[in-house]
Design a protein around this motif. Structure first.
Motif, PDB file in Angstrom:
ATOM      1  N   THR A   1       0.833  -1.194   0.000  1.00 41.14           N
ATOM      2  CA  THR A   1       0.000   0.000   0.000  1.00 41.14           C
ATOM      3  C   THR A   1       0.868   1.244   0.000  1.00 41.14           C
ATOM      4  O   THR A   1       2.003   1.235   0.507  1.00 41.14           O
TER       5      THR A   1
ATOM      6  N   SER B   1      -4.539   4.356   0.650  1.00 43.07           N
ATOM      7  CA  SER B   1      -4.221   3.937  -0.712  1.00 43.07           C
ATOM      8  C   SER B   1      -4.233   5.155  -1.629  1.00 43.07           C
ATOM      9  O   SER B   1      -4.996   6.101  -1.427  1.00 43.07           O
TER      10      SER B   1
ATOM     11  N   THR C   1      -1.251  -6.012  -5.943  1.00 44.94           N
ATOM     12  CA  THR C   1      -0.949  -5.434  -4.635  1.00 44.94           C
ATOM     13  C   THR C   1      -0.846  -6.515  -3.562  1.00 44.94           C
ATOM     14  O   THR C   1      -0.461  -6.218  -2.436  1.00 44.94           O
TER      15      THR C   1
END
Length: 814
Positions: free
Chosen positions: A70, A101, A116
């Motif tokens: 993140t 984010s 991610t």
């Protein structure tokens, strides 16, 4: 020969079987993931939010680390690491919170979405990455910046659906229906909400960790609004302290006032639990809406049931709710603000990364160079000539050069050679009602070698996140930059591939640091401020000041348990000088050397090592006073001081060696009045706030008031500027003789108004530099001690405006 032929046949047979049987089971794990961000996959960019990950193992049993990358801001990035063990065919749901984010790493160089989430069988340190199926590259949907995000926590969401029609500052609100599963156990996971509305939901059914997260979120700046019912305290669980009125009786609007503009709603009455609760709306003497600040956040209680059908059928519901929300939330949807972490990271990083070894004395270097030249050229020449030893110059000159270089290197590097150094700092606001302080902090390390460094804090409510250096859009590098332990208490960050003699920094929230109480009794009497301060903290408070208006009264150091008598003359005999909240002038008076050097000479300054502590103190106080959008705003004087003991327990690789600590502690104070006296508030003693006028439109492109600047940049629209008087001033008790207004931007197309708080009417002002009101001055002061000016800008207007100044004169009554 026959054996060879048989062996060949066996090999061919095995190959044939391998081709025909491709579906034979593989030893590799087959992991499927499904990820959801925030609520309904919606989040606010740059703000903390919960993440839910569902994992299913379609292969053999597997054990390893799940890694979630993140990047909450463009200068921060890290990966959360969660140990996972799944049997064959097993599934698991993982809930965690991340600090935020952005869309910075959404796509790679090839234009494809980047993953991610990763899984490393055997662990992220040395394990093998396993390919994931599912939506590992899913991204959250970012909600618009120009909307108030309202989370509705209810067991009956349909009953408050009429809220979808309510606008906040002329923009539709974003309503998100929250369930118990959406409440994280870390407070920063709630940052995605601007306001949480609680209706028909027993807080006590949440886990203890969830209840603590909600309470902590409020203290850090969150806002809760809830309605009422009889005996509701039992439903509030660990949030009982946030209950403002515990209702014991039920009545209705008609019984209170048959001519009320409200529909006939139920109203619940009871005793106020706190003295400083503000009544926002009332019928007669019965409060309908009350508000109280807790730390940097607010709690608002509506003494009615929000599910009553009369709300949805009332024409004025939108206007009423907009008014309440503007008091409950500080969000200005017409102004873009960088994420909070991004704002604080720059100044806090500068404080944390200032190590003694990073300051090199320029006079010392110049002196060494001059001395080197003097010894090398004239002195050496005359000595060698006189002794007739000039043939030795070939080795003496290089020898002196080597010796000088080693000496300069040793002077500059001695601090770094000694070992890895730790700087921890924080800016904390002490809650006068408890012994706990909260704020923001930084932990920086200066390494003495390369490799991997683990940074931890012993304080369990410190949520730091790594700061990155320079823009880097290579997600593979950023994924490995730093690992964070997910779901643990306190900060636990591992910085990877750290270079030799490098700095690594992390910043974030510091919550509920147990300090103790700072007791005081201060009174204005006979032209002086007199009283005492009792340091009930468990730490010595160094370099303490009482700050008010432009005044900085030095208190010196106050040891733990020490009581100090206070007596000083009121500056210029004006009581306003000790009642107003401190402004930038107070900072310059406390640290005249640094403020003058930085802001009058127009650039960075050189400091010596002996000045390093004072310089960091100055930077921290500057941030406290001028970052009004970061720290809780107060209209009171404050006492500040510095603690040099370790508060956070920052360790590197399990050790605390070379730990340097500096923490700023502030507490708002109330100064009482013993006798009458005149006051004169000048414009610099006010800290105005701006908002789009209720029911009107506008855009605030830059709000300089949030940064201590006296100007704003706005478009066409209507804007209300509120000038707040100190709590010690009483509209009902004291008298007011003169109100002077200074209009500094006098564009002929602008219209200026002042609000008559008794009638609600906007009184037009002449567009001239100075306007004086000497009759019925009290009518322009609200029950909340505010004076409202309204600026209306015409169509196609887009300019920078200087904030009007006001001056107020009057008399305190005994």
């Amino acid at each position: 020969m026959r054996k060879v032929e048989n062996f060949k046949k066996i090999i061919v047979l095995l190959m044939f079987c391998f081709v025909l049987l491709p579906g034979m089971p593989s030893a590799e794990a087959k992991l499927e993931v499904k990820i959801e961000y925030g609520v309904d996959n919606k989040v606010q960019m740059g703000k903390g939010h919960p993440v839910k990950i569902e994992m299913k193992n379609n292969g053999d049993a597997v054990k390893g680390d799940l890694v979630i990358f993140t990047s909450p801001t463009y200068n921060m990035a890290g990966s959360y690491v969660i140990p996972v063990e799944l049997e064959s065919g097993g599934s698991k749901v993982i809930d965690l919170s991340v600090k935020g984010s952005t869309d910075q790493y959404s796509y790679g160089y090839n234009g494809n979405p980047t993953d991610t989430i990763s899984f490393y069988e055997g662990g992220v340190e040395n394990g093998k990455e396993v390919k994931l199926s599912g939506n590992a590259n899913a991204k959250p949907r970012f909600m618009a910046d120009n909307r108030l995000i309202l989370g509705v926590l209810s067991n009956n969401h349909d009953a408050v659906n009429y809220m979808k029609l309510v606008k906040y500052q002329n923009e539709a609100m974003e309503l998100l229906n929250i369930k118990q599963e959406h409440i994280p156990t870390e407070s920063f996971g709630l940052e995605m909400f601007d306001v949480i509305l609680i209706h028909d939901f027993p807080i006590s059914t949440l886990t203890s960790a969830q209840q603590k997260a909600l309470k902590e979120w409020v203290t850090n700046g969150g806002s809760i609004v809830y309605d009422s019912k009889i005996s509701m305290a039992q439903d509030f669980g660990e949030l009982t302290d946030l209950l403002l009125i515990d209702p014991i009786k039920e009545t209705n609007i008609t019984a209170l006032n048959s001519e009320s503009t409200f529909p006939n709603l139920p109203v619940y009455t009871g005793e106020m639990k706190y003295d400083d609760v503000k009544v926002l709306v009332k019928e007669g003497e019965t409060p309908l809406t009350v508000l109280k600040t807790f730390g940097a956040g607010t709690v608002t209680q509506v003494t009615s049931s929000l599910s009553n059908a009369a709300w949805s059928g009332w024409d004025g519901v939108g206007t009423w709710w907009n008014s309440i929300m503007q008091k409950a939330s500080t969000k200005n949807v017409a102004t873009y603000k960088a994420p909070l972490l991004e704002e604080i990271s720059h100044q806090l990083s500068a404080i944390g990364e200032t190590f003694p070894g990073s300051i090199v004395s320029v006079p010392l270097l110049i002196g060494a160079f001059v001395l080197y030249l003097i010894i090398l050229i004239p002195v050496l020449y005359f000595i060698l000539k006189k002794t007739d030893k000039r043939e030795h110059a070939w080795w003496i000159i290089p020898g002196i050069a080597v010796f000088t270089s080693v000496a300069v290197f040793g002077i500059g590097a001695k601090d770094r050679i000694a070992g890895t150094q730790i700087n921890e700092s924080s800016i904390l606001v002490l809650n006068g009602e408890t012994k706990y302080a909260s704020g923001f902090g930084v932990a920086s390390i200066l390494t003495n070698s390369g490799g991997k460094y683990r940074v931890e804090t012993e304080h369990e409510q410190t949520d730091f996140f790594p700061v990155t250096y320079g823009y880097n859009d290579n997600i593979d590098l950023m994924k490995n930059y730093a690992y964070l332990q997910a779901g643990g208490n306190g900060t636990n960050i591992t910085f990877n591939d750290v270079e030799y003699w490098s700095i690594r920094t992390s910043v974030g929230n510091v919550n509920n640091v147990e300090l103790g109480a700072l007791d005081y009794e201060l009174t204005v009497k006979d032209g002086k401020v007199v009283g005492n301060i009792q340091n009930g903290l468990t730490y010595e408070l160094q370099d303490a000041y009482l700050l008010s208006g432009r005044n900085a009264q030095k208190l010196g150091s106050i040891k733990a348990g020490e009581a100090k008598q206070i007596e000083f003359d009121i500056p210029k005999g004006n009581i306003a000088n000790v009642l107003a909240s401190p402004n930038y002038a107070a900072l310059t008076n406390a640290f005249p050397v640094f403020s003058n050097s930085m802001y009058q000479q127009g650039g960075p300054m050189q400091i010596e090592k002996s000045e390093l502590q004072s310089y960091k103190q100055f930077q921290m106080l500057d941030m406290l006073l001028n970052r009004k959008n970061v720290f809780s705003e107060t209209d009171q004087p404050i006492i500040v001081g510095y603690i040099t003991q370790d508060l956070l327990g920052t360790k590197v690789n399990g050790k605390k060696s070379n730990n340097h600590s500096l923490h700023l502690v502030a507490i708002p104070v109330t100064i009482n009045n013993d006798g009458s006296g005149s006051f004169s508030f000048s414009e610099e003693q006010f800290s105005p706030k701006i908002a789009i006028t209720e029911g009107e439109s506008g855009n605030i492109f830059h709000n300089g008031l949030d940064y201590g600047e006296p100007f704003i940049h706005v478009s066409d629209g209507s804007y209300t500027i509120t000038y707040q008087l100190p709590e010690m001033i009483s509209k009902d008790r004291d008298s007011f003789t003169k109100l002077k207004l200074k209009l500094k931007t006098r564009d002929g197309n602008l219209e200026y108004f002042i609000k008559n708080q008794e009638t609600g009417e906007l009184i037009s002002l002449e567009n001239k530099s100075s306007i004086t009101i000497e009759e019925e001055v009290k009518d322009f002061i609200s029950n909340q001690n505010g004076i409202d000016l309204v600026i209306k800008a015409p169509v196609n207007f887009e300019e920078q405006l200087e904030i009007p100044g006001i001056e107020l004169e009057g008399e305190l009554s005994q």
